[in-house]
Scaffold this motif. Structure first.
Motif, short mmCIF file in Angstrom:
data_model
loop_
_atom_site.label_atom_id
_atom_site.label_comp_id
_atom_site.label_asym_id
_atom_site.label_seq_id
_atom_site.Cartn_x
_atom_site.Cartn_y
_atom_site.Cartn_z
N ILE A 74 0.84 -1.19 0.00
CA ILE A 74 0.00 0.00 0.00
C ILE A 74 0.88 1.25 0.00
CG2 ILE A 74 -1.78 1.27 1.25
CD1 ILE A 74 -2.55 -1.50 2.51
N ASN A 75 0.75 2.05 -1.04
CA ASN A 75 1.48 3.31 -1.13
C ASN A 75 0.73 4.41 -0.37
OD1 ASN A 75 3.78 2.76 -2.92
ND2 ASN A 75 2.19 2.27 -4.40
N LEU A 76 1.48 5.27 0.31
CA LEU A 76 0.86 6.38 1.01
C LEU A 76 1.86 7.51 1.16
CD1 LEU A 76 0.72 5.84 4.82
CD2 LEU A 76 1.86 4.24 3.35
N LYS A 77 1.38 8.65 1.58
CA LYS A 77 2.22 9.81 1.86
C LYS A 77 2.35 9.93 3.38
CE LYS A 77 1.84 12.16 -2.36
NZ LYS A 77 2.72 11.35 -3.14
N ASN A 78 3.40 10.59 3.84
CA ASN A 78 3.64 10.83 5.28
C ASN A 78 3.75 9.52 6.06
OD1 ASN A 78 3.53 13.68 4.88
ND2 ASN A 78 1.29 13.50 4.81
N ILE A 79 4.55 8.60 5.55
CA ILE A 79 4.66 7.27 6.15
C ILE A 79 5.17 7.32 7.58
CG2 ILE A 79 6.99 6.78 5.26
CD1 ILE A 79 5.93 3.87 4.78
N ARG A 80 6.08 8.21 7.89
CA ARG A 80 6.64 8.26 9.25
C ARG A 80 5.56 8.63 10.27
NH1 ARG A 80 11.82 7.30 8.55
NH2 ARG A 80 12.88 7.96 6.67
N ALA A 81 4.72 9.60 9.95
CA ALA A 81 3.63 9.99 10.85
C ALA A 81 2.63 8.85 11.00
CB ALA A 81 2.94 11.25 10.34
N PHE A 82 2.32 8.17 9.90
CA PHE A 82 1.38 7.04 9.95
C PHE A 82 1.95 5.92 10.80
CE2 PHE A 82 -0.44 3.11 8.00
CZ PHE A 82 -1.76 3.33 8.36
N PHE A 83 3.23 5.62 10.64
CA PHE A 83 3.89 4.58 11.45
C PHE A 83 3.81 4.93 12.94
CE2 PHE A 83 7.69 2.78 13.49
CZ PHE A 83 7.45 1.43 13.28
N GLU A 84 4.13 6.17 13.28
CA GLU A 84 4.07 6.60 14.69
C GLU A 84 2.66 6.47 15.25
OE1 GLU A 84 6.57 7.25 16.80
OE2 GLU A 84 7.92 6.74 15.14
N GLU A 85 1.67 6.76 14.42
CA GLU A 85 0.27 6.71 14.86
C GLU A 85 -0.20 5.28 15.16
OE1 GLU A 85 -4.05 7.38 12.77
OE2 GLU A 85 -2.42 8.69 12.15
N ILE A 86 0.27 4.29 14.41
CA ILE A 86 -0.28 2.93 14.56
C ILE A 86 0.66 1.91 15.20
CG2 ILE A 86 -1.78 3.28 12.56
CD1 ILE A 86 0.07 1.20 11.10
N LYS A 87 1.94 2.19 15.35
CA LYS A 87 2.92 1.17 15.74
C LYS A 87 2.62 0.49 17.07
CE LYS A 87 6.30 4.21 17.91
NZ LYS A 87 7.65 4.75 17.83
N GLU A 88 1.98 1.17 17.99
CA GLU A 88 1.66 0.57 19.29
C GLU A 88 0.33 -0.17 19.27
OE1 GLU A 88 3.86 0.58 21.75
OE2 GLU A 88 5.23 1.80 20.56
N LYS A 89 -0.43 -0.07 18.16
CA LYS A 89 -1.77 -0.66 18.07
C LYS A 89 -1.79 -1.93 17.23
CE LYS A 89 -3.68 4.02 18.06
NZ LYS A 89 -4.40 5.00 17.23
N VAL A 90 -0.69 -2.24 16.54
CA VAL A 90 -0.64 -3.36 15.61
C VAL A 90 0.61 -4.20 15.84
CG1 VAL A 90 -1.91 -2.04 13.85
CG2 VAL A 90 0.59 -2.05 13.83
N THR A 91 0.69 -5.35 15.18
CA THR A 91 1.89 -6.17 15.23
C THR A 91 2.82 -5.73 14.09
OG1 THR A 91 0.66 -8.04 16.12
CG2 THR A 91 2.79 -8.52 15.10
N VAL A 92 3.92 -5.09 14.46
CA VAL A 92 4.89 -4.63 13.47
C VAL A 92 5.84 -5.79 13.17
CG1 VAL A 92 6.76 -3.00 12.97
CG2 VAL A 92 4.73 -2.24 14.23
N LEU A 93 5.93 -6.19 11.91
CA LEU A 93 6.83 -7.26 11.50
C LEU A 93 8.20 -6.71 11.13
CD1 LEU A 93 4.41 -9.34 9.24
CD2 LEU A 93 5.06 -9.78 11.62
#
Length: 126
Positions: free
Chosen positions: A77-96
């Motif tokens: 999935i392509n998106l813009k502002n990936i760093r902000a998106f990562f910070e927003e979800i990293k504690e809510k999901v399983t990061v591989l």
């Protein structure tokens, strides 16, 4: 061809909707249209469309569809502002795989959804 919208088979559609809402997706259509006994749902986030359907709803119509979670499928999935998106979800999901810059210049990270499917998010430099 104009677009590709995966229809992903899941055991618990309500759990799946909740997970994808964490990623910013919204339900845009479902069967039935109301209620909690959904068998199919379409969710969108920007121009990304994903559909989810319960294994049980298929009956014997498509016997070749494997009745297991996850699989040899990775959704890119392509998106813009990936760093902000990562910070927003990293504690809510399983990061591989955390944020990294690939040899081809993309910034990417990968997670596992509640059904065992792998989602890789990417931002490509202009």
């Amino acid at each position: 061809m104009e677009s590709l919208s995966p229809n992903i088979f899941v055991n618990d559609i309500n759990q799946t909707i909740s997970f994808y809402e964490l990623l910013g997706f919204k339900v845009t259509m479902s069967v039935p249209e109301t209620g909690t006994d959904l068998v199919w749902a379409m969710m969108t986030n920007g121009s990304v469309i994903m559909m989810f359907q319960t294994y049980d709803s298929l009956g014997e119509d498509l016997p070749d569809i494997q009745r297991t979670d996850g699989g040899s499928l990775l959704l890119y999935i392509n998106l813009k502002n990936i760093r902000a998106f990562f910070e927003e979800i990293k504690e809510k999901v399983t990061v591989l795989k955390g944020l990294e810059t690939t040899f081809y210049g993309a910034t990417e990270f990968s997670i596992k959804d509640n059904n065992g499917y792998v989602l890789t998010f990417a931002e490509h430099d202009a």
